[in-house]
Design a protein around this motif. Structure first.
Motif, PDB file in Angstrom:
ATOM      1  N   TYR A  27      -2.674  11.794  -0.038  1.00 41.63           N
ATOM      2  CA  TYR A  27      -2.429  10.743  -1.023  1.00 41.63           C
ATOM      3  C   TYR A  27      -2.228  11.376  -2.404  1.00 41.63           C
ATOM      4  N   ILE A  79      -9.058   8.121 -10.544  1.00 40.37           N
ATOM      5  CA  ILE A  79     -10.106   7.399  -9.804  1.00 40.37           C
ATOM      6  C   ILE A  79      -9.716   5.936  -9.600  1.00 40.37           C
ATOM      7  N   ARG A  80      -9.091   5.327 -10.592  1.00 35.85           N
ATOM      8  CA  ARG A  80      -8.621   3.946 -10.400  1.00 35.85           C
ATOM      9  C   ARG A  80      -7.573   3.894  -9.277  1.00 35.85           C
ATOM     10  N   ARG A  81      -6.686   4.886  -9.263  1.00 37.11           N
ATOM     11  CA  ARG A  81      -5.659   4.907  -8.205  1.00 37.11           C
ATOM     12  C   ARG A  81      -6.299   5.077  -6.831  1.00 37.11           C
ATOM     13  N   LEU A  82      -7.321   5.919  -6.757  1.00 39.53           N
ATOM     14  CA  LEU A  82      -8.027   6.102  -5.485  1.00 39.53           C
ATOM     15  C   LEU A  82      -8.770   4.822  -5.096  1.00 39.53           C
ATOM     16  N   ALA A  83      -9.314   4.124  -6.083  1.00 36.72           N
ATOM     17  CA  ALA A  83     -10.018   2.866  -5.795  1.00 36.72           C
ATOM     18  C   ALA A  83      -9.041   1.840  -5.219  1.00 36.72           C
ATOM     19  N   HIS A  84      -7.841   1.776  -5.771  1.00 38.75           N
ATOM     20  CA  HIS A  84      -6.828   0.860  -5.233  1.00 38.75           C
ATOM     21  C   HIS A  84      -6.510   1.196  -3.777  1.00 38.75           C
ATOM     22  N   GLN A  85      -6.324   2.486  -3.543  1.00 38.63           N
ATOM     23  CA  GLN A  85      -5.986   2.889  -2.181  1.00 38.63           C
ATOM     24  C   GLN A  85      -7.128   2.566  -1.222  1.00 38.63           C
ATOM     25  N   HIS A  86      -8.343   2.883  -1.666  1.00 40.70           N
ATOM     26  CA  HIS A  86      -9.542   2.625  -0.872  1.00 40.70           C
ATOM     27  C   HIS A  86      -9.638   1.140  -0.511  1.00 40.70           C
ATOM     28  N   LEU A  87      -9.431   0.275  -1.503  1.00 43.47           N
ATOM     29  CA  LEU A  87      -9.530  -1.171  -1.278  1.00 43.47           C
ATOM     30  C   LEU A  87      -8.374  -1.674  -0.417  1.00 43.47           C
ATOM     31  N   ALA A  88      -7.183  -1.179  -0.696  1.00 42.23           N
ATOM     32  CA  ALA A  88      -6.005  -1.669   0.009  1.00 42.23           C
ATOM     33  C   ALA A  88      -6.057  -1.291   1.481  1.00 42.23           C
ATOM     34  N   GLU A  89      -6.564  -0.118   1.754  1.00 42.39           N
ATOM     35  CA  GLU A  89      -6.618   0.322   3.156  1.00 42.39           C
ATOM     36  C   GLU A  89      -7.685  -0.410   3.938  1.00 42.39           C
ATOM     37  N   LEU A  97      -6.315  -6.138  -7.707  1.00 39.33           N
ATOM     38  CA  LEU A  97      -5.584  -6.343  -6.452  1.00 39.33           C
ATOM     39  C   LEU A  97      -5.627  -7.794  -5.976  1.00 39.33           C
ATOM     40  N   VAL A 115       0.840  -1.200   0.000  1.00 34.37           N
ATOM     41  CA  VAL A 115       0.000   0.000   0.000  1.00 34.37           C
ATOM     42  C   VAL A 115       0.876   1.250   0.000  1.00 34.37           C
ATOM     43  N   MET A 147       2.620   1.475  -3.391  1.00 31.04           N
ATOM     44  CA  MET A 147       1.709   1.938  -4.432  1.00 31.04           C
ATOM     45  C   MET A 147       1.578   3.455  -4.368  1.00 31.04           C
ATOM     46  N   LEU A 205     -14.909   1.421 -12.255  1.00 30.68           N
ATOM     47  CA  LEU A 205     -13.496   1.188 -11.934  1.00 30.68           C
ATOM     48  C   LEU A 205     -13.271   0.424 -10.633  1.00 30.68           C
ATOM     49  N   LEU A 206     -14.204   0.524  -9.679  1.00 27.42           N
ATOM     50  CA  LEU A 206     -13.991  -0.153  -8.399  1.00 27.42           C
ATOM     51  C   LEU A 206     -13.919  -1.677  -8.543  1.00 27.42           C
ATOM     52  N   ALA A 261      -2.801  10.553  -5.426  1.00 28.63           N
ATOM     53  CA  ALA A 261      -3.908  10.471  -6.384  1.00 28.63           C
ATOM     54  C   ALA A 261      -4.975  11.532  -6.113  1.00 28.63           C
ATOM     55  N   TRP A 302     -16.744   5.584 -10.844  1.00 31.54           N
ATOM     56  CA  TRP A 302     -16.412   4.780  -9.663  1.00 31.54           C
ATOM     57  C   TRP A 302     -16.988   3.374  -9.802  1.00 31.54           C
TER      58      TRP A 302
END
Lengths: 202, 202
Positions: free
Chosen positions: A118, B187-197, A158, A79, A82, A150-151, A120, A147
């Motif tokens: 962050y 937005i994809r980068r934020l989605a990764h961060q959101h999921l990873a956290e 991941l 994390v 990234m 892409l989510l 992004a 969203w």
């Protein structure tokens, strides 16, 4: 293999390979004689990786060096890695930006935690400013459309990381962020063309 | 307004505004006196647009000029205009590429018509080559995952164009291609961060 063979196998000119060696981006081979060093498949992989980041991704050499440092570094939290990788990717933002009003409003519309620290977040702000400057539409409903598309994709992307060790996951997170992006843009462009051509009257 | 006011309103330095004038990217104002020209809101919009393409999208000035030419041109077919816009966006490919084996295989997996003449086809080939060089995975199933996420999004993006005139649709297609891309990546980068956290243990 010798440096000339490494160059032939990778398609990268010898002068460029020597540049990577001088810059510390590529590890030196095993010295087998005063004017000769031996290179293995790991050197070839490394050159291909640098090539992907410079030629395909189009990153400036300083940013490639940053990404290699994250991969090589002691970092074993994907994390955090990234986050560093995202900061090494465009859009590169001016250090002294204003607040993140646009990104904050979008985060709120999506029910996300807003984290201005962050990278992004700043990149989203900058991208939304671009839409605004060009007179293109953006609001909470449109944000949700992106969203929602892409989510689930990000979740699938991941998923493989769970089975990886910390260091493997770092490499996957960093390279995946950098190298699937051009794929996503190309596929969206092809989707537009596919839809537009199938449209009656066009 | 005078050029100094135009500069103040847009936040773009006078020297840069003069550069845009010299390069023909910005139309000259109405000359009201030998050393004075008058600029209107259309000039301000144009500067904001150039700013979005150069600063936010990070395009080199030659490519911004290409995109402005498409917008200004007599072209009234948005599909053709979109093709030209895609060619003005990175990744920029070497003229003498090999075949498009990777892009062709992906098109086949998705059941798409394969068109090597479309710029996005070469861009997909280059992006897939980057994945391969970095040892990242790609196959028909993964391609379908991206296609399934991006096709409905692309459909929503094109929908407003139906109600537009030819010239409006051209502008929308060109700017939409260039300026929603950074939004998608952020937005994809934020989605990764959101999921990873949200992941347990991270």
């Amino acid at each position: 293999m010798r440096i000339s063979e490494l160059s032939a196998a990778s398609g990268v000119p010898i002068a460029t390979v020597k540049f990577y060696l001088r810059e510390g981006m590529l590890e030196r081979g095993n010295v087998t004689a005063p004017t000769r060093a031996d290179y293995g498949p790991e050197h070839l992989d490394r050159i291909r990786l640098i090539s992907a980041l410079t030629n395909v991704r189009g990153l400036p050499i300083a940013k490639v060096r940053e990404i290699l440092a994250i991969i090589d570094g002691p970092q074993d939290d994907p994390v955090v890695a990234m986050g560093h990788a995202v900061a090494a990717l465009p859009p590169y933002l001016a250090a002294s930006g204003p607040g993140f009003d646009r990104a904050s409003a979008t985060a709120q519309a999506l029910g996300l935690t807003f984290d201005p620290g962050y990278p992004a977040t700043g990149q989203l702000e900058s991208a939304l400013e671009g839409l605004e400057q060009a007179g293109l539409e953006w609001n909470g409903d449109i944000a949700r459309r992106y969203w929602n598309a892409l989510l689930p994709l990000a979740r699938d992307e991941l998923a493989p990381a769970v089975a990886m060790t910390g260091q493997q996951a770092v490499v996957y997170a960093v390279l995946g962020t950098a190298l699937y992006e051009p794929v996503i843009l190309a596929i969206r462009r092809l989707a537009h063309q596919h839809l537009a051509e199938g449209r009656p009257g066009s």
